[in-house]
Design a protein around this motif. Structure first.
Motif, short mmCIF file in Angstrom:
data_model
loop_
_atom_site.label_atom_id
_atom_site.label_comp_id
_atom_site.label_asym_id
_atom_site.label_seq_id
_atom_site.Cartn_x
_atom_site.Cartn_y
_atom_site.Cartn_z
N ASP A 189 46.02 35.76 44.87
CA ASP A 189 45.09 35.16 45.85
C ASP A 189 43.85 35.65 45.75
O ASP A 189 43.54 36.33 44.83
CB ASP A 189 45.98 35.78 47.18
CG ASP A 189 46.24 37.18 47.29
OD1 ASP A 189 45.17 38.20 47.12
OD2 ASP A 189 47.40 37.77 47.36
N LEU A 190 43.01 35.46 47.02
CA LEU A 190 41.61 35.87 47.03
C LEU A 190 41.56 37.44 46.81
O LEU A 190 40.42 37.92 46.34
CB LEU A 190 40.94 35.26 48.16
CG LEU A 190 40.64 33.92 48.30
CD1 LEU A 190 40.10 33.44 49.52
CD2 LEU A 190 39.89 33.38 47.08
N GLY A 191 42.28 38.04 47.55
CA GLY A 191 42.42 39.45 47.80
C GLY A 191 42.06 40.28 46.35
O GLY A 191 42.30 41.10 46.33
N ARG A 192 42.77 39.68 45.40
CA ARG A 192 43.04 40.31 44.05
C ARG A 192 41.74 39.89 42.96
O ARG A 192 41.61 40.24 41.95
CB ARG A 192 44.13 39.66 43.32
CG ARG A 192 45.39 40.23 44.24
CD ARG A 192 46.50 39.87 43.61
NE ARG A 192 46.95 40.73 42.44
CZ ARG A 192 47.82 40.78 41.70
NH1 ARG A 192 48.66 39.67 41.73
NH2 ARG A 192 47.83 41.49 40.61
N ILE A 193 40.62 38.97 43.67
CA ILE A 193 39.43 38.98 42.78
C ILE A 193 38.67 40.14 42.60
O ILE A 193 38.45 41.01 43.61
CB ILE A 193 38.60 37.86 43.58
CG1 ILE A 193 39.27 36.48 43.58
CG2 ILE A 193 37.22 37.66 42.92
CD1 ILE A 193 38.38 35.43 44.20
#
Length: 107
Positions: free
Chosen positions: A70-74
């Motif tokens: 998800d975006l939170g792991r970029i």
């Protein structure tokens, strides 16, 4: 190391396919290709850079979700602008989406 393609290649509005993978899993890492503000029809969603940025992030989110992330792991992102004057608008959207944990970024 095993490589896994995530997602189907992009098809543009004129029907041509872009020869790249939306993402590649390499071990524990997921590398996402650059995304544009294109809709499912392969056309820009708007001439407005804010809407294009939101759409590009939706596309990135979708590819990440398909890859189990998800975006939170970029960790790191690169943004390419055709007009440096668009930076404030893109930066504003980025700040909204990554309010809790800003990413490392080159623009």
């Amino acid at each position: 190391m095993i490589f896994e393609q995530i997602g189907a290649p992009l098809t543009l509005a004129n029907g041509s396919r872009v020869p790249l993978s939306p993402a590649i899993r390499a071990g524990d890492f997921l590398f996402v290709s650059g995304q544009l503000g294109l809709g499912d029809d392969g056309k820009l969603v708007s001439e407005d850079v804010t809407e294009q940025t939101r759409q590009a992030l939706r596309r990135i989110s979708s590819v990440l979700e398909e890859g189990g992330s998800d975006l939170g792991r970029i960790v790191k992102a690169n943004i390419w602008l055709t007009n440096a004057q668009d930076f404030p608008a893109v930066n504003k959207v980025w700040a909204e989406v990554f309010a809790d944990r800003p990413t490392d970024r080159s623009t």
